[in-house]
Design a protein around this motif. Structure first.
Motif, mmCIF file in Angstrom:
data_model
loop_
_atom_site.group_PDB
_atom_site.id
_atom_site.type_symbol
_atom_site.label_atom_id
_atom_site.label_comp_id
_atom_site.label_asym_id
_atom_site.label_seq_id
_atom_site.Cartn_x
_atom_site.Cartn_y
_atom_site.Cartn_z
ATOM 1 N N UNK A 178 -6.936 -14.346 -3.462
ATOM 2 C CA UNK A 178 -6.206 -13.064 -3.430
ATOM 3 C C UNK A 178 -6.699 -12.131 -2.330
ATOM 4 N N UNK A 179 -7.997 -12.203 -2.028
ATOM 5 C CA UNK A 179 -8.539 -11.365 -0.962
ATOM 6 C C UNK A 179 -7.953 -11.734 0.394
ATOM 7 N N UNK A 180 -7.671 -13.052 0.593
ATOM 8 C CA UNK A 180 -7.088 -13.486 1.857
ATOM 9 C C UNK A 180 -5.778 -12.755 2.115
ATOM 10 N N UNK A 181 -4.944 -12.661 1.064
ATOM 11 C CA UNK A 181 -3.671 -11.968 1.226
ATOM 12 C C UNK A 181 -3.847 -10.502 1.559
ATOM 13 N N UNK A 182 -4.825 -9.827 0.922
ATOM 14 C CA UNK A 182 -5.022 -8.409 1.191
ATOM 15 C C UNK A 182 -5.551 -8.176 2.602
ATOM 16 N N UNK A 183 -6.326 -9.114 3.128
ATOM 17 C CA UNK A 183 -6.863 -8.954 4.477
ATOM 18 C C UNK A 183 -5.773 -8.982 5.543
ATOM 19 N N UNK A 184 -4.621 -9.608 5.198
ATOM 20 C CA UNK A 184 -3.570 -9.697 6.204
ATOM 21 C C UNK A 184 -3.031 -8.329 6.590
ATOM 22 N N UNK A 185 -3.240 -7.335 5.748
ATOM 23 C CA UNK A 185 -2.738 -6.007 6.073
ATOM 24 C C UNK A 185 -3.672 -5.185 6.931
ATOM 25 N N UNK A 186 -4.859 -5.689 7.221
ATOM 26 C CA UNK A 186 -5.836 -4.936 8.001
ATOM 27 C C UNK A 186 -5.792 -5.380 9.454
ATOM 28 N N UNK A 187 -5.496 -4.446 10.343
ATOM 29 C CA UNK A 187 -5.422 -4.760 11.765
ATOM 30 C C UNK A 187 -6.772 -5.240 12.289
#
Length: 457
Positions: A355-364
């Motif tokens: 789940x953390x992988x998905x959230x990291x996609x939003x960080x430039x």
């Protein structure tokens, strides 16, 4: 499933994700073709899952790869586990990650039996000789394909080159290379698509695209519960082997040592090779000098992660200290135990961290860090190809100091003409004629046997 981009998928005849049962044959195909180390394995997955099946977009694929390179253990197997988890949850991750390991486990176990029983027979030696040449050609081809996708601009190419020099000439530990690349990527951030090279126009056709899936919104408490479960699955058998009476002492040593290795094997088998060889030879006495390279040669010829070479080490440990068990039985059990404590942590990292992988996609900035790490990994894989190539083509390689540099250079007079000719033929077959992995391996193995019988290898 929450699968986005259904219209684009329909254009390719895809209206939904396959069921888990439908996905199993594809994961078996991925596993069976995953030769040549991480470069080859990642290239195979990209070709089948991104280009052919359109199950996942290239951006998603590369982002998952970037995250997996941050984890200890084999990044290709963890990437397969992650994509399986995206598609079908934990069951999908177990199937994808487990099948990724299974062919290599069985093949290397069979080769380990051959090694201890018939290792000096000419036919077997010739078989291994030919396979090494084929694997070198396959690694080079996979590296060429991967580099074309991951190195999109001058900065990426600089990072890859710097990573190669740092490891090949300066012996910088792989984790430090990852940290340096990540810091550079954090500072740079992810640039707009116009600067980095836009994704392919048909990326929207992928079934799993940019939109977040429901399972990626799992909270921290659920991730901690998953981590606790897999920590118990991993470590309870280790604790049992340390305290149960009647178990050969080598089993507890193997379980504890390789559990510790599972925490620090950044960079895969090559990064761990020197330390494992030193401990296995000098401290535990499991291997004779040079046998680690034999094991690595065997692992190179099998599908799946190169870190499977640790199974070979565990096998020899059990074979040579069997206690009251027959040596082959003890070796087999110790090899399987090594594989268990090596790969179970991989499921822990992915299932707790997916789940953390998905959230990291939003960080430039974090996306920039992962992009830089992916470029650095390309340089590291180039180092692996050079390392293996030197030891395939030359009988002797020596370390030469040059100021602060430490260069592995071949002894020119030790060039193996038969290995050179066979490798060049394999490269021509793969690059010029597009021969597949299995065909190349089979032809080179046959040629190796003939050369050995003729006294030329």
């Amino acid at each position: 499933m929450g699968a986005p981009d259904r219209d684009g998928a329909a254009a390719h005849g895809l209206t939904r994700l396959p069921t888990l049962a439908e996905a199993v044959p594809v994961w078996l195909r991925v596993a069976a073709l995953s030769f040549g180390g991480p470069a080859g394995q990642i290239a195979v997955m990209h070709r089948i899952l991104v280009e052919e099946r359109r199950w996942i977009s290239e951006r998603r694929f590369l982002h998952g790869l970037g995250f997996c390179t941050l984890l200890p253990g084999p990044e290709a197997q963890q990437l397969a586990t992650y994509i399986g988890w995206l598609m079908h949850g934990p069951a999908g991750g177990l199937v994808a990650g487990g099948l990724f390991v299974l062919p290599g486990l069985l093949a290397l176990m069979a080769l380990s039996w051959l090694y201890v029983l018939y290792g000096h027979v000419d036919v077997v030696a010739g078989l291994f000789f030919g396979l090494k040449a084929a694997v070198l050609a396959i690694v080079l081809h996979a590296l060429w394909r991967l580099g074309g996708r991951a190195l999109r601009d001058r900065t990426d190419r600089f990072v890859a080159l710097a990573a190669f020099v740092a490891i090949f000439a300066l012996a910088v530990p792989f984790p430090l290379v990852v940290i340096a690349a990540g810091l550079l990527g954090l500072a740079r951030g992810r640039r707009p698509a116009a600067e980095t090279g836009a994704a392919p126009a048909d990326e929207a056709d992928a079934i799993i695209g940019e939109a977040a899936l429901p399972r990626e919104r799992v909270g921290a408490a659920a991730s901690l519960r998953v981590a606790a479960l897999w920590l118990a699955i991993w470590l309870l058998p280790v604790a049992a082997l340390l305290v149960l009476p009647g178990v050969p002492p080598v089993f507890g040593q193997v379980a504890l040592f390789f559990s510790k290795m599972a925490l620090v094997t950044f960079g895969g088998a090559y990064a761990a090779l020197a330390y494992v060889a030193q401990q296995a030879v000098e401290h535990y006495g499991w291997l004779q000098p040079g046998e680690m390279l034999d094991g690595l040669g065997l692992a190179e010829t099998t599908p799946g992660p190169l870190i499977m070479v640790l199974q070979f080490v565990g096998f020899l440990a059990g074979f040579r200290a069997p206690g009251s068990l027959p040596p082959l039985v003890s070796g087999t059990l110790a090899g399987l135990l090594t594989t268990w404590v090596t790969f179970v942590p991989c499921f822990l990292w992915i299932f707790a961290g997916a789940p953390l992988i998905g959230r990291l996609r939003g960080s430039r900035r974090l996306s920039g860090a992962l992009s830089a790490i992916t470029a650095a990994v390309a340089g590291v894989i180039l180092n692996l190809a050079v390392w293996f190539g030197l030891r395939t083509l030359f009988r002797q390689v020596e370390t030469v100091p040059l100021g602060p540099l430490r260069l592995d250079l071949p002894v020119p007079t030790s060039l193996d003409p038969a290995a050179l000719v066979l490798t060049l033929a394999a490269i021509l077959a793969v690059f010029r004629f597009g021969l597949g992995t299995l065909q190349t391996l089979a032809l080179c193995a046959g040629a190796g046997v003939l050369l050995r019988q003729a006294g030329l290898a």
